[in-house]
Design a protein around this motif. Structure first.
Motif, PDB file in Angstrom:
ATOM      1  N   THR A 168       0.862  -1.184   0.000  1.00 51.38           N
ATOM      2  CA  THR A 168       0.000   0.000   0.000  1.00 51.38           C
ATOM      3  C   THR A 168       0.900   1.236   0.000  1.00 51.38           C
ATOM      4  O   THR A 168       2.061   1.145   0.370  1.00 51.38           O
ATOM      5  CB  THR A 168      -0.909  -0.006   1.236  1.00 51.38           C
ATOM      6  OG1 THR A 168      -0.101  -0.181   2.400  1.00 51.38           O
ATOM      7  CG2 THR A 168      -1.926  -1.134   1.168  1.00 51.38           C
ATOM      8  N   LYS A 204      -6.078  -1.295   3.950  1.00 47.65           N
ATOM      9  CA  LYS A 204      -6.383  -2.733   4.067  1.00 47.65           C
ATOM     10  C   LYS A 204      -7.886  -2.958   4.136  1.00 47.65           C
ATOM     11  O   LYS A 204      -8.382  -3.967   3.646  1.00 47.65           O
ATOM     12  CB  LYS A 204      -5.636  -3.375   5.232  1.00 47.65           C
ATOM     13  CG  LYS A 204      -5.987  -2.927   6.618  1.00 47.65           C
ATOM     14  CD  LYS A 204      -5.205  -3.792   7.634  1.00 47.65           C
ATOM     15  CE  LYS A 204      -5.360  -3.292   9.044  1.00 47.65           C
ATOM     16  NZ  LYS A 204      -4.691  -4.184  10.011  1.00 47.65           N
ATOM     17  N   TYR A 215      -5.520 -10.546   3.515  1.00 48.31           N
ATOM     18  CA  TYR A 215      -4.397  -9.663   3.148  1.00 48.31           C
ATOM     19  C   TYR A 215      -3.366  -9.639   4.253  1.00 48.31           C
ATOM     20  O   TYR A 215      -3.693  -9.731   5.436  1.00 48.31           O
ATOM     21  CB  TYR A 215      -4.914  -8.251   2.919  1.00 48.31           C
ATOM     22  CG  TYR A 215      -3.965  -7.137   3.374  1.00 48.31           C
ATOM     23  CD1 TYR A 215      -3.061  -6.552   2.485  1.00 48.31           C
ATOM     24  CD2 TYR A 215      -3.972  -6.687   4.701  1.00 48.31           C
ATOM     25  CE1 TYR A 215      -2.203  -5.534   2.908  1.00 48.31           C
ATOM     26  CE2 TYR A 215      -3.115  -5.677   5.132  1.00 48.31           C
ATOM     27  CZ  TYR A 215      -2.228  -5.106   4.240  1.00 48.31           C
ATOM     28  OH  TYR A 215      -1.388  -4.124   4.657  1.00 48.31           O
ATOM     29  N   GLN A 217       0.763  -7.687   5.066  1.00 50.35           N
ATOM     30  CA  GLN A 217       1.878  -6.907   4.570  1.00 50.35           C
ATOM     31  C   GLN A 217       2.854  -6.736   5.728  1.00 50.35           C
ATOM     32  O   GLN A 217       2.452  -6.480   6.860  1.00 50.35           O
ATOM     33  CB  GLN A 217       1.371  -5.534   4.093  1.00 50.35           C
ATOM     34  CG  GLN A 217       2.437  -4.698   3.456  1.00 50.35           C
ATOM     35  CD  GLN A 217       1.923  -3.331   2.942  1.00 50.35           C
ATOM     36  OE1 GLN A 217       2.630  -2.664   2.244  1.00 50.35           O
ATOM     37  NE2 GLN A 217       0.721  -2.949   3.310  1.00 50.35           N
ATOM     38  N   GLU A 241      -5.519  -8.397   7.524  1.00 48.01           N
ATOM     39  CA  GLU A 241      -6.950  -8.107   7.490  1.00 48.01           C
ATOM     40  C   GLU A 241      -7.665  -9.282   6.814  1.00 48.01           C
ATOM     41  O   GLU A 241      -7.106  -9.891   5.897  1.00 48.01           O
ATOM     42  CB  GLU A 241      -7.220  -6.798   6.733  1.00 48.01           C
ATOM     43  CG  GLU A 241      -8.579  -6.192   6.972  1.00 48.01           C
ATOM     44  CD  GLU A 241      -8.728  -5.437   8.309  1.00 48.01           C
ATOM     45  OE1 GLU A 241      -7.722  -5.287   9.038  1.00 48.01           O
ATOM     46  OE2 GLU A 241      -9.856  -5.019   8.631  1.00 48.01           O
TER      47      GLU A 241
END
Length: 589
Positions: A168, A204, A215, A217, A241
């Motif tokens: 992101t 997210k 998800y 990261q 998430e």
RNA sequence: GGGGUUGUAGUUCAACUGGUUAGAGCACCGGCCUGUCACGCCGGAAGUUGCGAGUUCGAGUCUCGUCAAUCCCGCCA
């Protein structure tokens, strides 16, 4: 470079005896004995003893006698068993040595500001300036390796469970709630600023709306707040998430992930599932929302006792909406006046006006507030706290959160000081049912305890407008050994409900639209129920490595004034850069 | 923003109650040494006591300011 390595220093062993090997590395130590010189050659994989005999060519011998620590050299030679009586059991490669036939100096080193083989010869201050040298030390090499393994274990575990790693943006926009943002001026859009993310929170959630139902990261986050041993301005989170889930699903994934990480990085097996306690219980029992449960010492409500005494402080606290809580310290009656004064000082830093105490010795109450305790009240206290000989009781009479926070801090302090903590133990737990809001005295308003996207408990929505204090949330923190290492929540996924929260936070409709319009709009297009969690990766690695501060597990950390002593950041920028960005510096004194 | 601790040789530390030329270990430089592994032995060089003021006959030491490191409180949705 003529001699290029075909073996690694730390990997050599008896099986290599007789082989001719080429090694590259740094000189860890050298011992010149006149006719023979030993060098411990170091690379990432370990140390091996290298021997230079007197029959080497004169040009090599001259250089060898001048070898210094941290010179980078290349050698070619035969692996031999060390002579009888000359093996070194403290060295992994202590049974063998490499007898040099060819030698090449790759690079000389100046004397280092501290010794790499003995890290404590440099203060942290100095080591931060020469961080690239500090990273050569055995300890940091080990810590950075643990960090690497933890990264790999995390990615592997989550990928195997269908999680997708999605990046992101770092250049986003400033938000009203939460920590101060780091901002970045935009040259292309003069007068405007990006903000660096405190977390990828809104992104997210948008990814959930996009249908990426799992998800994760491993991501840098940025907060412009004052630093601590466990806080850096840029830090790493494992951000997750999920859609179509509830609290239990997230907690289960988290537990299994942590179990995998502990097992794969340090070979430690931790027990799942983790116990759960509510925020209120954590505060009442341990005086902290991140309790260290590696030792007992539970805080107790002693109001029944307090009412029976004629100690004014207790009565006025109760009259002013305060509470009375007590902490029993086993064998604490041995504490000196000075010890207790120190505890009082500690209590005061957490906002206590004082810390009352009494000792229970030889079946009677002594010193402190003993003169306010008669037979009847004494009996109540003995029974409530199950007092035995040599106990010390510490009392707090103040507002609920002050009393408990103070006793919780004293408890933590004593746990460390009295050696009640088994450092090899890993104690993890969930803290649940947090209040949705907390009151900010300074700004005279409610603010989110976690963040404004946290869903209240279903049955608490009714109190949102009229009694916000009463609203608890679907938030959960994960605590390991008294440190918050992760937190998350089930989110709101309806536009109307999200608007109600913003309104309760006194964020105008206009501001909400300006700051979070993209999210509110997205909620109108089939946002799935979702929730997630984020782990403080640096803190987690610090626990794995058994380190007291996260600086020890970050390759290039900053100091508590948010500076890098190594590169000298932050720094001023020149006039031309300022002008291009349309900026002018004015510092008020 | 506030409180505590610290700052002396390249480095880690010492220096009594304010008093001679600020000492020691390691590192560094020179010499000796063929089984060391924290090698050993002999010798040497190395200091704006963080910086700036003040008190004093005299300051590493006391006072004030300042800078830096660190721990904590506030702060950290």
């Amino acid at each position: 470079m003529k001699i290029k390595r075909n073996q690694l220093c730390g990997n050599l062993n008896k099986d290599n005896i007789g082989e001719t090997v080429k090694l590259n590395g740094w000189i860890n130590t050298r011992r010149v004995l006149g006719g023979i010189t030993f060098v411990d050659l170091r690379d990432r994989y370990g140390l091996v003893q290298v021997r230079f005999d007197n029959d080497l060519p004169e040009n090599i011998l001259t250089i060898v006698k001048q070898l210094n620590m941290e010179d980078v050299i290349a050698v070619e030679g035969e692996v031999q068993h060390r002579p009888e009586g000359s093996t070194n059991k403290n060295m992994l490669t202590g049974e063998i040595e490499v007898v040099v036939k060819e030698f090449e100096m790759l690079n000389k080193s100046k004397p280092t500001p501290f010794e790499i083989k003995k890290r404590e010869t440099g203060s942290e201050n100095l080591r931060l300036k020469y961080r690239y040298l500090d990273l050569r030390t055995e300890k940091l090499q080990k810590n950075i390796l643990i960090r690497h393994k933890a990264l790999q274990a995390t990615r592997e575990f989550l990928s195997n469970d269908k999680f997708m790693e999605i990046e992101t943006p770092f250049f986003i926009k400033s938000t009203p709630e939460g920590a101060r943002d780091f901002v970045v001026p935009s040259r292309v859009n003069l007068g405007k600023f990006y903000a660096l993310p405190q977390s990828p929170q809104t992104f997210k959630q948008l990814l959930m709306i996009s249908g990426f139902d799992k998800y994760f990261q491993i991501v840098k986050c940025f907060r412009d707040e004052d630093l601590r041993a466990d806080r850096q301005p840029e830090f790493t989170q494992i951000d997750m998430e999920m859609s179509f889930i509830d609290e239990n699903d997230i907690q289960k994934v988290s537990e299994n992930m942590l179990k995998t990480i502990f097992s794969k990085t340090i070979g430690k097996e931790i027990v799942t599932p983790f116990p759960k306690i509510t925020y209120e219980e954590a505060m009442e029992k341990y005086g902290s929302d991140a309790p260290d449960t590696r030792f007992e010492m539970i805080i107790e409500n002693v109001e029944d006792f307090a009412k029976l005494t004629n100690f004014k402080v207790f009565h006025s606290a109760l009259e002013n909406d305060g509470v009375i809580r007590a902490l029993k310290v086993k064998n604490g009656a041995e504490f000196s006046r000075k010890n207790i004064d120190e505890l009082t000082e500690l209590a005061k830093t957490y906002g206590a006006k004082g810390l009352a105490f009494v000792k229970y010795k030889e079946n009677e109450f002594q010193s402190g507030i003993s003169k306010f305790i008669d037979e009847e009240s004494g009996k109540v206290l003995i029974e409530k706290l199950k007092l035995i000989d040599n106990d010390l009781v510490l009392f707090m009479a103040d507002k609920w959160n002050v009393s408990l926070t103070v006793l919780g801090s004293v408890r933590k302090h004593l746990g460390k000081k009295m050696g009640l903590i088994d450092n090899s133990e890993i104690s993890a737990l969930w803290v649940t049912n947090f209040p949705l809001f907390e009151y900010n005295e300074e700004e005279n308003r409610y603010q989110s305890m976690h963040h404004p996207f946290t869903s209240p408990n279903e049955e608490d929505w009714q109190y949102l407008e009229n009694n916000p204090k009463k609203v608890n949330s679907r938030a959960y923190d994960i605590v390991i050994n008294g440190q918050e290492i992760g937190g998350g929540s089930i989110r709101i996924h309806s536009q109307e409900k999200q608007k109600r929260i913003f309104s309760a936070l006194n964020i105008s409709e206009e501001e909400a639209k300006q700051k979070f319009g993209f999210l509110l709009n997205a909620f109108e297009y089939g946002a799935p129920p979702h929730g997630g969690i984020a782990f403080g990766f640096d803190r987690l690695v610090a626990i794995l490595a058994g380190e007291p501060t996260i600086r020890e597990v970050i390759a290039f950390p900053k100091t508590t004034t948010a500076q890098s002593l190594m590169i000298g950041s932050p720094d001023i920028i020149d006039e031309k850069q300022l002008k291009e960005l349309g900026l002018k510096i004015e510092i008020e004194k």
